[in-house]
Scaffold this motif. Structure first.
Motif, PDB file in Angstrom:
ATOM      1  N   VAL A 152       0.763  -1.141  -0.376  1.00 62.03           N
ATOM      2  CA  VAL A 152      -0.116   0.039  -0.102  1.00 62.03           C
ATOM      3  C   VAL A 152       0.955   0.884   0.092  1.00 62.03           C
ATOM      4  CG1 VAL A 152      -1.755   1.107   1.383  1.00 62.03           C
ATOM      5  CG2 VAL A 152      -1.839  -1.129   1.375  1.00 62.03           C
ATOM      6  N   ILE A 153       0.937   1.879  -1.219  1.00 65.08           N
ATOM      7  CA  ILE A 153       1.852   3.188  -1.434  1.00 65.08           C
ATOM      8  C   ILE A 153       0.971   4.466  -0.935  1.00 65.08           C
ATOM      9  CG2 ILE A 153       3.381   4.413  -2.987  1.00 65.08           C
ATOM     10  CD1 ILE A 153       2.860   0.591  -3.341  1.00 65.08           C
ATOM     11  N   THR A 154       1.097   5.155  -0.223  1.00 63.33           N
ATOM     12  CA  THR A 154       0.517   6.243   0.237  1.00 63.33           C
ATOM     13  C   THR A 154       1.337   7.454  -0.322  1.00 63.33           C
ATOM     14  OG1 THR A 154       1.081   6.677   2.397  1.00 63.33           O
ATOM     15  CG2 THR A 154      -0.745   5.310   2.029  1.00 63.33           C
ATOM     16  N   SER A 155       0.706   8.968  -0.449  1.00 63.10           N
ATOM     17  CA  SER A 155       1.553   9.954  -0.753  1.00 63.10           C
ATOM     18  C   SER A 155       2.771  10.152   0.423  1.00 63.10           C
ATOM     19  CB  SER A 155       0.586  10.983  -0.880  1.00 63.10           C
ATOM     20  OG  SER A 155      -0.082  11.220   0.084  1.00 63.10           O
ATOM     21  N   GLU A 156       2.149   9.881   1.677  1.00 60.00           N
ATOM     22  CA  GLU A 156       2.992   9.971   2.787  1.00 60.00           C
ATOM     23  C   GLU A 156       4.181   9.257   2.700  1.00 60.00           C
ATOM     24  OE1 GLU A 156       1.084  11.398   6.813  1.00 60.00           O
ATOM     25  OE2 GLU A 156      -0.240  10.065   5.903  1.00 60.00           O
ATOM     26  N   SER A 157       4.136   7.883   2.222  1.00 56.01           N
ATOM     27  CA  SER A 157       5.055   6.848   2.575  1.00 56.01           C
ATOM     28  C   SER A 157       6.025   7.041   1.282  1.00 56.01           C
ATOM     29  CB  SER A 157       4.631   5.522   2.572  1.00 56.01           C
ATOM     30  OG  SER A 157       3.986   5.257   1.105  1.00 56.01           O
ATOM     31  N   ALA A 158       5.323   7.673   0.268  1.00 56.83           N
ATOM     32  CA  ALA A 158       6.324   7.836  -1.044  1.00 56.83           C
ATOM     33  C   ALA A 158       6.962   9.022  -0.830  1.00 56.83           C
ATOM     34  CB  ALA A 158       5.533   7.655  -2.348  1.00 56.83           C
ATOM     35  N   GLY A 159       6.551   9.995  -0.345  1.00 56.80           N
ATOM     36  CA  GLY A 159       7.195  11.504  -0.296  1.00 56.80           C
ATOM     37  C   GLY A 159       6.537  12.270  -1.489  1.00 56.80           C
ATOM     38  N   SER A 160       5.601  11.620  -2.212  1.00 56.80           N
ATOM     39  CA  SER A 160       5.120  12.347  -3.420  1.00 56.80           C
ATOM     40  C   SER A 160       3.604  12.188  -3.675  1.00 56.80           C
ATOM     41  CB  SER A 160       5.927  11.884  -4.840  1.00 56.80           C
ATOM     42  OG  SER A 160       5.679  12.126  -6.094  1.00 56.80           O
ATOM     43  N   LEU A 161       3.110  12.644  -4.693  1.00 61.76           N
ATOM     44  CA  LEU A 161       1.611  12.752  -4.861  1.00 61.76           C
ATOM     45  C   LEU A 161       1.400  12.416  -6.384  1.00 61.76           C
ATOM     46  CD1 LEU A 161       0.602  15.831  -2.998  1.00 61.76           C
ATOM     47  CD2 LEU A 161      -0.554  13.733  -2.576  1.00 61.76           C
ATOM     48  N   LYS A 162       0.147  11.549  -6.757  1.00 60.99           N
ATOM     49  CA  LYS A 162      -0.164  11.654  -7.936  1.00 60.99           C
ATOM     50  C   LYS A 162      -0.534  12.874  -8.493  1.00 60.99           C
ATOM     51  CE  LYS A 162      -3.052   8.270  -6.594  1.00 60.99           C
ATOM     52  NZ  LYS A 162      -4.391   7.325  -6.819  1.00 60.99           N
ATOM     53  N   PRO A 163      -0.368  13.117  -9.609  1.00 63.03           N
ATOM     54  CA  PRO A 163       0.281  12.574 -10.795  1.00 63.03           C
ATOM     55  C   PRO A 163       1.509  12.513 -10.863  1.00 63.03           C
ATOM     56  CG  PRO A 163      -0.577  14.609 -11.377  1.00 63.03           C
ATOM     57  CD  PRO A 163      -0.634  14.554  -9.984  1.00 63.03           C
ATOM     58  N   HIS A 164       2.229  12.808 -10.029  1.00 59.70           N
ATOM     59  CA  HIS A 164       3.744  12.932 -10.161  1.00 59.70           C
ATOM     60  C   HIS A 164       4.442  11.626 -10.272  1.00 59.70           C
ATOM     61  CE1 HIS A 164       3.802  17.215  -9.282  1.00 59.70           C
ATOM     62  NE2 HIS A 164       3.264  16.982  -8.178  1.00 59.70           N
ATOM     63  N   ASP A 190      -6.554  13.129 -14.644  1.00 59.76           N
ATOM     64  CA  ASP A 190      -5.404  14.259 -14.662  1.00 59.76           C
ATOM     65  C   ASP A 190      -4.587  13.776 -13.134  1.00 59.76           C
ATOM     66  OD1 ASP A 190      -7.200  15.010 -12.833  1.00 59.76           O
ATOM     67  OD2 ASP A 190      -7.078  17.008 -13.303  1.00 59.76           O
ATOM     68  N   VAL A 191      -5.036  12.719 -12.430  1.00 57.89           N
ATOM     69  CA  VAL A 191      -4.349  12.199 -11.308  1.00 57.89           C
ATOM     70  C   VAL A 191      -3.686  10.682 -11.673  1.00 57.89           C
ATOM     71  CG1 VAL A 191      -4.370  11.719  -8.858  1.00 57.89           C
ATOM     72  CG2 VAL A 191      -5.843  13.635  -9.823  1.00 57.89           C
ATOM     73  N   ASP A 192      -4.588   9.816 -11.729  1.00 56.00           N
ATOM     74  CA  ASP A 192      -4.355   8.538 -11.858  1.00 56.00           C
ATOM     75  C   ASP A 192      -3.838   7.929 -13.343  1.00 56.00           C
ATOM     76  OD1 ASP A 192      -5.268   7.635  -9.076  1.00 56.00           O
ATOM     77  OD2 ASP A 192      -7.247   8.058 -10.004  1.00 56.00           O
ATOM     78  N   ILE A 193      -4.642   8.515 -14.320  1.00 54.45           N
ATOM     79  CA  ILE A 193      -4.156   8.094 -15.517  1.00 54.45           C
ATOM     80  C   ILE A 193      -3.045   8.645 -16.029  1.00 54.45           C
ATOM     81  CG2 ILE A 193      -5.224   7.920 -17.856  1.00 54.45           C
ATOM     82  CD1 ILE A 193      -6.416   6.050 -15.641  1.00 54.45           C
ATOM     83  N   LEU A 194      -2.972  10.091 -15.911  1.00 58.91           N
ATOM     84  CA  LEU A 194      -1.864  10.987 -16.475  1.00 58.91           C
ATOM     85  C   LEU A 194      -0.567  10.467 -15.610  1.00 58.91           C
ATOM     86  CD1 LEU A 194      -0.642  13.350 -17.782  1.00 58.91           C
ATOM     87  CD2 LEU A 194      -1.337  14.674 -16.150  1.00 58.91           C
ATOM     88  N   GLY A 195      -0.715  10.315 -14.535  1.00 59.40           N
ATOM     89  CA  GLY A 195       0.434   9.736 -13.695  1.00 59.40           C
ATOM     90  C   GLY A 195       1.070   8.597 -14.149  1.00 59.40           C
ATOM     91  N   ALA A 196       0.106   7.666 -14.348  1.00 57.40           N
ATOM     92  CA  ALA A 196       0.601   6.326 -14.614  1.00 57.40           C
ATOM     93  C   ALA A 196       1.075   6.341 -16.112  1.00 57.40           C
ATOM     94  CB  ALA A 196      -0.388   5.281 -14.822  1.00 57.40           C
ATOM     95  N   GLN A 197       0.546   7.232 -17.178  1.00 57.26           N
ATOM     96  CA  GLN A 197       1.233   7.411 -18.370  1.00 57.26           C
ATOM     97  C   GLN A 197       2.424   8.026 -18.203  1.00 57.26           C
ATOM     98  OE1 GLN A 197      -1.630  10.053 -20.735  1.00 57.26           O
ATOM     99  NE2 GLN A 197      -3.081   8.351 -21.283  1.00 57.26           N
ATOM    100  N   GLN A 198       2.733   8.995 -17.390  1.00 51.19           N
ATOM    101  CA  GLN A 198       4.122   9.571 -17.352  1.00 51.19           C
ATOM    102  C   GLN A 198       5.152   8.549 -16.968  1.00 51.19           C
ATOM    103  OE1 GLN A 198       2.828  14.238 -16.559  1.00 51.19           O
ATOM    104  NE2 GLN A 198       2.996  12.762 -14.726  1.00 51.19           N
ATOM    105  N   ALA A 199       4.828   7.494 -16.006  1.00 49.16           N
ATOM    106  CA  ALA A 199       5.724   6.690 -15.595  1.00 49.16           C
ATOM    107  C   ALA A 199       6.060   5.269 -16.555  1.00 49.16           C
ATOM    108  CB  ALA A 199       5.001   6.167 -14.000  1.00 49.16           C
TER     109      ALA A 199
END
Length: 231
Positions: A152-164, A190-199
């Motif tokens: 389970v990856i949260t923005s807190e544990s990753a130090g980053s937010l989707k869509p980054h 613009d959060v889940d889909i864009l972020g995944a595309q960028q990755a």
């Protein structure tokens, strides 16, 4: 199998945030007798809260406000719409909302059915969420889906937010997988889909209601049941 690892968003994708938040706020509206404070109905309160909460979440994702500001301002700004200025009421309701919301258990139709299907097919299943660590863990526990997920990856544990891209890279590294072997399932273009595309990951856009436009996902579904046709 083309994909080796499955990544889900939580809110609005598996966990029915709208239904659960509405139930929580209805309880708080009654608990704090907001009708006696000049708010004529729950519907008017919820309409104001929803607009403000969405705007504040957008500002949070963009780094303009922090977690505590999000949690307090969504109530203080809502009350200002009704000309109520009461710091204690805002603080108390903010704390109660965080306490009650994660105990709600409404999931989208076919959520557990699809998770069972993916587990039976031996897919490692993971979560990537912008929600807060403690809150998201409690949501998953109370709704009975916690045990499906390897990471389970949260923005807190990753130090980053989707869509980054950084949160997706962190999730793939933690899960020992690559973008080519991974797919992301989420509800926000613009959060889940864009972020995944960028990755470099393929994506499934879950749009049970009106579809957003502007970004072209790998797949689009209206029901979680349709994932069985893809995976």
């Amino acid at each position: 199998m083309r994909y080796k690892h499955i990544f889900f968003d939580l809110d609005h994708t598996l966990w029915d945030f709208e239904a659960n938040a509405t139930a929580t706020l209805q309880e708080l509206y009654a608990e704090y007798a907001l009708d006696k404070r000049g708010i004529p109905s729950f519907e008017t309160f919820y309409a104001s809260y929803s607009v403000i909460n969405d705007k504040l979440w957008d500002r949070f994702r963009k780094g303009f406000i922090n977690r505590n500001e999000l949690r307090t301002k969504r109530f203080s700004m809502t009350f200002l719409d009704f000309r109520i200025c009461d710091d204690k009421l805002c603080d108390d309701m903010g704390a109660r909302f965080i306490e009650v919301l994660p105990t709600k258990t409404a999931l989208f139709p076919h959520a557990t059915e699809v998770l069972d299907y993916l587990r039976d097919k031996n897919y490692p299943i993971h979560m990537i969420t912008n929600g807060f660590e403690d809150t998201q863990r409690l949501k998953m526990k109370h709704s009975g889906i916690n045990d499906y997920f390897t990471h389970v990856i949260t923005s807190e544990s990753a130090g980053s937010l989707k869509p980054h891209r950084e949160i997706f890279d962190y999730a793939m590294k933690l899960s020992s997988t690559t973008a080519a072997e991974s797919i992301m399932i989420g509800d926000t273009l613009d959060v889940d889909i864009l972020g995944a595309q960028q990755a470099g990951m393929d994506q499934v856009y879950f749009a049970p209601d009106k579809r957003q436009e502007g970004i072209q996902p790998t797949y689009t579904i209206k029901s979680l049941h349709e994932l069985k046709e893809i995976l």
